[in-house]
Design a protein around this motif. Structure first.
Motif, PDB file in Angstrom:
ATOM      1  N   CYS A 189      28.804  33.615  -1.550  1.00 12.08           N
ATOM      2  CA  CYS A 189      28.583  34.831  -2.344  1.00 12.08           C
ATOM      3  C   CYS A 189      29.085  34.599  -3.763  1.00 12.08           C
ATOM      4  O   CYS A 189      29.952  33.753  -4.014  1.00 12.08           O
ATOM      5  CB  CYS A 189      29.297  36.026  -1.715  1.00 12.08           C
ATOM      6  N   PHE A 239      30.418  36.683  -7.310  1.00 12.51           N
ATOM      7  CA  PHE A 239      30.886  37.933  -7.906  1.00 12.51           C
ATOM      8  C   PHE A 239      31.366  37.614  -9.310  1.00 12.51           C
ATOM      9  O   PHE A 239      32.359  36.896  -9.493  1.00 12.51           O
ATOM     10  CB  PHE A 239      32.015  38.541  -7.068  1.00 12.51           C
ATOM     11  N   GLY A 287      31.842  45.918   4.478  1.00 14.22           N
ATOM     12  CA  GLY A 287      31.084  44.918   3.734  1.00 14.22           C
ATOM     13  C   GLY A 287      30.979  43.562   4.391  1.00 14.22           C
ATOM     14  O   GLY A 287      30.611  42.590   3.725  1.00 14.22           O
ATOM     15  N   THR A 300      25.421  43.850   7.026  1.00 16.76           N
ATOM     16  CA  THR A 300      24.481  44.774   6.395  1.00 16.76           C
ATOM     17  C   THR A 300      23.749  45.548   7.474  1.00 16.76           C
ATOM     18  O   THR A 300      23.647  45.111   8.627  1.00 16.76           O
ATOM     19  CB  THR A 300      23.486  44.021   5.504  1.00 16.76           C
ATOM     20  N   GLU A 326      26.555  51.190   4.470  1.00 15.13           N
ATOM     21  CA  GLU A 326      26.322  50.065   3.559  1.00 15.13           C
ATOM     22  C   GLU A 326      26.368  50.524   2.101  1.00 15.13           C
ATOM     23  O   GLU A 326      26.897  49.816   1.230  1.00 15.13           O
ATOM     24  CB  GLU A 326      24.973  49.413   3.866  1.00 15.13           C
ATOM     25  N   ALA A 327      25.819  51.697   1.827  1.00 15.18           N
ATOM     26  CA  ALA A 327      25.871  52.210   0.455  1.00 15.18           C
ATOM     27  C   ALA A 327      27.314  52.446   0.009  1.00 15.18           C
ATOM     28  O   ALA A 327      27.675  52.184  -1.149  1.00 15.18           O
ATOM     29  CB  ALA A 327      25.064  53.507   0.362  1.00 15.18           C
ATOM     30  N   ALA A 379      29.941  50.757   1.102  1.00 18.53           N
ATOM     31  CA  ALA A 379      30.549  49.443   0.889  1.00 18.53           C
ATOM     32  C   ALA A 379      30.107  48.845  -0.442  1.00 18.53           C
ATOM     33  O   ALA A 379      30.913  48.235  -1.156  1.00 18.53           O
ATOM     34  CB  ALA A 379      30.185  48.514   2.046  1.00 18.53           C
ATOM     35  N   LYS A 380      28.850  49.013  -0.801  1.00 24.94           N
ATOM     36  CA  LYS A 380      28.380  48.487  -2.087  1.00 24.94           C
ATOM     37  C   LYS A 380      29.041  49.219  -3.246  1.00 24.94           C
ATOM     38  O   LYS A 380      29.447  48.596  -4.233  1.00 24.94           O
ATOM     39  CB  LYS A 380      26.859  48.622  -2.170  1.00 24.94           C
ATOM     40  N   GLY A 381      29.139  50.536  -3.144  1.00 28.05           N
ATOM     41  CA  GLY A 381      29.758  51.296  -4.219  1.00 28.05           C
ATOM     42  C   GLY A 381      31.227  50.957  -4.404  1.00 28.05           C
ATOM     43  O   GLY A 381      31.736  50.963  -5.534  1.00 28.05           O
ATOM     44  N   GLN A 420      32.516  48.027  -3.609  1.00 25.49           N
ATOM     45  CA  GLN A 420      32.619  46.573  -3.753  1.00 25.49           C
ATOM     46  C   GLN A 420      33.502  45.985  -2.645  1.00 25.49           C
ATOM     47  O   GLN A 420      34.475  45.276  -2.879  1.00 25.49           O
ATOM     48  CB  GLN A 420      33.156  46.201  -5.135  1.00 25.49           C
ATOM     49  N   PHE A 432      30.201  42.286  -1.064  1.00 26.46           N
ATOM     50  CA  PHE A 432      29.747  42.908  -2.316  1.00 26.46           C
ATOM     51  C   PHE A 432      30.863  42.925  -3.384  1.00 26.46           C
ATOM     52  O   PHE A 432      30.647  43.458  -4.472  1.00 26.46           O
ATOM     53  CB  PHE A 432      29.282  44.350  -2.060  1.00 26.46           C
ATOM     54  N   GLY A 433      31.995  42.377  -3.067  1.00 22.90           N
ATOM     55  CA  GLY A 433      33.119  42.442  -3.990  1.00 22.90           C
ATOM     56  C   GLY A 433      33.638  41.081  -4.408  1.00 22.90           C
ATOM     57  O   GLY A 433      32.970  40.047  -4.231  1.00 22.90           O
TER      58      GLY A 433
END
Length: 233
Positions: free
Chosen positions: A146, A148, A204, A207, A218-219, A221-223, A225, A229-230
């Protein structure tokens, strides 16, 4: 003449004895009577129980209870026609959903406890001779890298480690078929009262499938991070 004299003497003696008895009775009654002016000693019960006495409140001094700040404490008078029923507020996020919604399962599937599970990836594990995967989620490949903010890190291996750390060898409760499959099958599982799929997606480390129930998680976790996603973890 001797007999009448003796009879008179006996009669006089009897009269004297009767008079003496009457005087004795009168004297005894007088000595046993109690003078009204003499104060009576307090009873032993009052000395033994030294308790304060309650003063009786006269009826004319009693007043009924009254309401203080009636406008603040009492509920306001509302017209029922002005009230409107609204829908219940939905949960703030899927994190509070400890138990997943009940989905129809095959009749031969049973909920069993799988002891000492070991994660083989971010969503798969082995326990008691079974290879299983958490349903409703898509895992992270072990070799996935990943990025970041232009910083690369091995998020696949970190996701598996996070799943193992969360399990800590504790038993998972899963709905499984009666026979062991050759390949890993997707089953719903929970750890205590917490849904395993919801935990993985909301943190996170997985998915949500398009047809699954973890889209909101999931939304979140993305928000926030979280996980993949972090930043590197």
């Amino acid at each position: 003449m001797v007999a009448p004299a003796r009879s008179q003497l006996a009669t006089a003696l009897a009269s004297v004895l009767l008079l003496a008895g009457a005087l004795l009775i009168v004297w005894a009654r007088g000595s046993l009577s109690v003078d009204e002016s003499t104060p009576t000693p307090p009873s032993t019960k009052d000395h033994q129980t030294d308790r304060p006495t309650m003063l009786a409140i006269p009826e004319q001094r009693r007043s009924p209870a009254r309401t203080i700040a009636e406008d603040l404490i009492a509920p306001p008078q509302l017209d029922p026609d002005q009230l409107e029923r609204v829908e219940a507020r939905p949960p703030l996020s899927d994190l509070g959903l400890a138990v997943p919604p009940k989905t129809p399962m095959p009749q031969d599937w049973r909920e069993v406890l799988l002891y000492r599970p070991i994660a083989t990836s971010s969503v798969t594990f082995e326990a008691m001779g079974r290879s299983l995967a958490i349903s409703g989620v898509r895992g992270v490949d072990l070799d996935k890298i990943c990025s970041f903010h232009d910083v690369a890190w091995p998020c696949g291996q970190r996701a598996r480690a996070a799943f193992n750390s969360w399990l800590r060898g504790r038993a998972l409760s899963c709905f499984v078929p009666p026979e062991t499959e050759r390949f890993a099958i997707a089953v719903p599982c929970r750890l205590g009262r917490q849904d395993a799929g919801a935990w993985l997606v909301s943190n996170g480390w997985a998915t949500a499938l398009p047809s699954g129930i973890y889209g909101k998680a999931e939304a979140v976790a993305k928000g926030a991070q979280m996980g993949i996603f972090g930043p590197p973890q």
